[in-house]
Design a protein around this motif. Structure first.
Motif, PDB file in Angstrom:
ATOM      1  N   ALA A   1       0.030   7.285   8.971  1.00  0.00           N
ATOM      2  CA  ALA A   1      -0.102   7.948   7.675  1.00  0.00           C
ATOM      3  C   ALA A   1      -1.550   7.922   7.187  1.00  0.00           C
ATOM      4  N   TRP A   2      -2.218   6.766   7.352  1.00  0.00           N
ATOM      5  CA  TRP A   2      -3.632   6.685   6.952  1.00  0.00           C
ATOM      6  C   TRP A   2      -4.477   7.674   7.749  1.00  0.00           C
ATOM      7  N   SER A   3      -4.184   7.826   9.043  1.00  0.00           N
ATOM      8  CA  SER A   3      -5.002   8.727   9.868  1.00  0.00           C
ATOM      9  C   SER A   3      -4.843  10.171   9.441  1.00  0.00           C
ATOM     10  N   VAL A   4      -3.690  10.514   8.885  1.00  0.00           N
ATOM     11  CA  VAL A   4      -3.442  11.889   8.455  1.00  0.00           C
ATOM     12  C   VAL A   4      -4.158  12.196   7.136  1.00  0.00           C
ATOM     13  N   ILE A   5      -4.158  11.236   6.210  1.00  0.00           N
ATOM     14  CA  ILE A   5      -4.771  11.530   4.911  1.00  0.00           C
ATOM     15  C   ILE A   5      -6.281  11.359   4.945  1.00  0.00           C
TER      16      ILE A   5
ATOM     17  N   MET B   1      24.132  -7.313   2.350  1.00  0.00           N
ATOM     18  CA  MET B   1      23.577  -7.030   1.034  1.00  0.00           C
ATOM     19  C   MET B   1      23.904  -5.600   0.621  1.00  0.00           C
ATOM     20  N   ALA B   2      23.733  -5.318  -0.670  1.00  0.00           N
ATOM     21  CA  ALA B   2      23.905  -3.963  -1.202  1.00  0.00           C
ATOM     22  C   ALA B   2      22.547  -3.443  -1.640  1.00  0.00           C
ATOM     23  N   TYR B   3      22.261  -2.186  -1.352  1.00  0.00           N
ATOM     24  CA  TYR B   3      20.963  -1.609  -1.699  1.00  0.00           C
ATOM     25  C   TYR B   3      20.938  -1.256  -3.185  1.00  0.00           C
ATOM     26  N   ASP B   4      19.898  -1.688  -3.890  1.00  0.00           N
ATOM     27  CA  ASP B   4      19.783  -1.411  -5.320  1.00  0.00           C
ATOM     28  C   ASP B   4      18.452  -0.753  -5.671  1.00  0.00           C
ATOM     29  N   GLY B   5      17.800  -0.135  -4.678  1.00  0.00           N
ATOM     30  CA  GLY B   5      16.555   0.585  -4.941  1.00  0.00           C
ATOM     31  C   GLY B   5      16.797   2.082  -5.047  1.00  0.00           C
ATOM     32  N   ASP B   6      15.715   2.848  -5.220  1.00  0.00           N
ATOM     33  CA  ASP B   6      15.874   4.302  -5.243  1.00  0.00           C
ATOM     34  C   ASP B   6      15.592   4.871  -3.855  1.00  0.00           C
ATOM     35  N   ASP B   7      15.744   6.188  -3.731  1.00  0.00           N
ATOM     36  CA  ASP B   7      15.717   6.827  -2.416  1.00  0.00           C
ATOM     37  C   ASP B   7      14.356   7.427  -2.087  1.00  0.00           C
ATOM     38  N   THR B   8      13.291   6.913  -2.700  1.00  0.00           N
ATOM     39  CA  THR B   8      11.954   7.428  -2.431  1.00  0.00           C
ATOM     40  C   THR B   8      11.195   6.460  -1.541  1.00  0.00           C
ATOM     41  N   LEU B   9      10.102   6.942  -0.932  1.00  0.00           N
ATOM     42  CA  LEU B   9       9.271   6.050  -0.122  1.00  0.00           C
ATOM     43  C   LEU B   9       8.770   4.856  -0.936  1.00  0.00           C
TER      44      LEU B   9
ATOM     45  N   GLN C   1      -4.227   6.943 -13.583  1.00  0.00           N
ATOM     46  CA  GLN C   1      -2.997   6.303 -13.126  1.00  0.00           C
ATOM     47  C   GLN C   1      -3.105   5.889 -11.666  1.00  0.00           C
ATOM     48  N   ARG C   2      -3.624   6.788 -10.829  1.00  0.00           N
ATOM     49  CA  ARG C   2      -3.775   6.466  -9.414  1.00  0.00           C
ATOM     50  C   ARG C   2      -4.788   5.340  -9.209  1.00  0.00           C
ATOM     51  N   LEU C   3      -5.844   5.364 -10.023  1.00  0.00           N
ATOM     52  CA  LEU C   3      -6.861   4.319  -9.911  1.00  0.00           C
ATOM     53  C   LEU C   3      -6.274   2.958 -10.272  1.00  0.00           C
ATOM     54  N   ALA C   4      -5.429   2.934 -11.296  1.00  0.00           N
ATOM     55  CA  ALA C   4      -4.787   1.674 -11.686  1.00  0.00           C
ATOM     56  C   ALA C   4      -3.871   1.170 -10.577  1.00  0.00           C
ATOM     57  N   GLU C   5      -3.159   2.087  -9.917  1.00  0.00           N
ATOM     58  CA  GLU C   5      -2.299   1.699  -8.794  1.00  0.00           C
ATOM     59  C   GLU C   5      -3.141   1.135  -7.650  1.00  0.00           C
ATOM     60  N   ALA C   6      -4.252   1.808  -7.372  1.00  0.00           N
ATOM     61  CA  ALA C   6      -5.127   1.359  -6.295  1.00  0.00           C
ATOM     62  C   ALA C   6      -5.710  -0.016  -6.596  1.00  0.00           C
TER      63      ALA C   6
ATOM     64  N   THR D   1       0.808  -1.225   0.000  1.00  0.00           N
ATOM     65  CA  THR D   1       0.000   0.000   0.000  1.00  0.00           C
ATOM     66  C   THR D   1       0.840   1.274   0.000  1.00  0.00           C
ATOM     67  N   ILE D   2       2.129   1.169   0.309  1.00  0.00           N
ATOM     68  CA  ILE D   2       2.923   2.368   0.571  1.00  0.00           C
ATOM     69  C   ILE D   2       3.150   3.247  -0.657  1.00  0.00           C
ATOM     70  N   PRO D   3       3.395   2.717  -1.876  1.00  0.00           N
ATOM     71  CA  PRO D   3       3.532   3.622  -3.021  1.00  0.00           C
ATOM     72  C   PRO D   3       2.323   4.542  -3.206  1.00  0.00           C
ATOM     73  N   TRP D   4       1.119   3.986  -3.119  1.00  0.00           N
ATOM     74  CA  TRP D   4      -0.076   4.836  -3.209  1.00  0.00           C
ATOM     75  C   TRP D   4      -0.148   5.801  -2.031  1.00  0.00           C
ATOM     76  N   LEU D   5       0.141   5.298  -0.844  1.00  0.00           N
ATOM     77  CA  LEU D   5       0.076   6.125   0.354  1.00  0.00           C
ATOM     78  C   LEU D   5       1.065   7.274   0.275  1.00  0.00           C
ATOM     79  N   ALA D   6       2.248   7.035  -0.297  1.00  0.00           N
ATOM     80  CA  ALA D   6       3.256   8.089  -0.433  1.00  0.00           C
ATOM     81  C   ALA D   6       2.741   9.228  -1.305  1.00  0.00           C
ATOM     82  N   HIS D   7       2.034   8.885  -2.396  1.00  0.00           N
ATOM     83  CA  HIS D   7       1.431   9.923  -3.247  1.00  0.00           C
ATOM     84  C   HIS D   7       0.437  10.764  -2.445  1.00  0.00           C
ATOM     85  N   GLN D   8      -0.380  10.099  -1.650  1.00  0.00           N
ATOM     86  CA  GLN D   8      -1.385  10.806  -0.865  1.00  0.00           C
ATOM     87  C   GLN D   8      -0.747  11.713   0.188  1.00  0.00           C
TER      88      GLN D   8
END
Length: 221
Positions: free
Chosen positions: A127-131, A85-93, A144-149, A19-26
Motif C-alpha cells: 500500500a505504501w508503494s502505491v501511494i 469471540m464476537a466482532y464489535d468493530g465496523d466494516d472499514t479498513l 484533521q489528517r495532520l492530527a492523525e499523522a 498506520t492503517i487508518p491514515w493509510l486507508a485515507h490515502q
C-alpha cells in the motif's frame, strides 16, 4: 501454520496497525485520482514485476487496497474463530485495523499468529508503494489528517515517506534529518520494534520545525 507472536513482534505489529487508518485515507484518495495519474510501473503482489504495460494507476491502488483489507479480515476471522469471540468493530479498513489493535493480545495467543506480522507487513508495504509515487502532485494534508499523522509511531524511513504528504517545511524531513534530530537530543524513540526505532510523528515534526527556526536565526559567518 503454527507458532505465536513474540512480545517484540506484538510491538512491531501494533505500530504497523496504527498506520492503517491514515493509510486507508490515502488509498481512497489515490483510487479517486484516476483522471490525473497515468500508468506508472506498479510492483506485482506476487513478488515478480511484469514487463507489460501496467493497469491504470487507480486499478492497481484498488487491488492493493482490497489485498490489505482481505489480509486484515483473514486475521480477524482467525482470531474470532480460535478465541470464540464476537466482532464489535465496523466494516472499514480503519475499523478492522483498530479492532485488531484492541485485540492484539488475543491474536497473539492464537495458533499460527507468528505469520500475522509478515503477512500484514507485506500488505501494508504494498500500500505504501502505491501511494508513494515519484512525480505525483501531492496535496498537503488538512488539519484533521495532520492530527492523525501526528499520533502515528513510525521509523525514520516511514516518517520521511509520510513527510511528503505533510507539505510545508516537512518536505525537507528526510530519514537523515530524523537521525540528526535524534543525535542532537531533540527527539527520542518511543518504542523499539525489532531493530527499528519508532518515533511519534508529532514529536519529530515539531522538533524539525523548531530546528528550522533556530537555523534561520543563527548568524552566518
Amino acid at each position: 501454520m503454527n507458532g505465536y507472536l513474540t512480545r517484540a513482534e506484538i510491538t512491531k505489529l501494533d505500530a504497523i496497525l496504527r498506520t492503517i487508518p491514515w493509510l486507508a485515507h490515502q488509498l481512497d484518495d489515490t483510487v479517486r485520482r484516476q483522471d490525473r495519474i497515468g500508468g506508472a510501473h506498479i510492483p506485482s503482489l506476487g513478488g515478480t514485476d511484469s514487463p507489460e504495460q501496467p493497469l491504470p494507476y487507480n486499478h492497481a491502488a484498488a487491488d492493493v487496497r482490497d489485498q490489505l483489507r482481505n489480509t486484515l479480515v483473514g486475521w480477524t476471522r482467525h482470531t474470532l474463530e480460535q478465541r470464540s469471540m464476537a466482532y464489535d468493530g465496523d466494516d472499514t479498513l480503519p475499523g478492522i485495523s483498530r479492532w485488531l489493535r484492541r485485540n492484539i493480545e488475543a491474536l497473539a495467543l492464537t495458533e499460527g499468529s507468528a505469520e500475522a506480522l509478515p503477512d500484514i507487513d507485506r500488505a501494508v508495504r504494498s500500500a505504501w508503494s502505491v501511494i508513494d509515487r515519484p512525480g505525483e502532485k501531492i496535496q498537503p494534508m488538512d488539519e484533521q489528517r495532520l492530527a492523525e499523522a501526528d499520533r502515528m509511531m513510525l521509523s525514520c524511513h516511514g516518517i520521511a515517506t509520510l513527510a511528503k504528504e505533510m507539505g510545508g517545511p516537512c518536505k525537507a524531513l528526510t530519514a537523515r534529518r530524523v537521525q540528526y534530530l535524534r543525535d542532537i537530543g531533540a527527539i527520542e524513540p518511543v518504542q523499539v520494534a525489532g531493530r527499528a526505532l519508532l518515533y511519534l510523528v508529532g514529536d519529530v515534526r515539531r522538533a524539525h520545525e523548531h530546528r528550522i527556526q533556530l537555523e534561520q536565526l543563527a548568524p552566518t559567518s
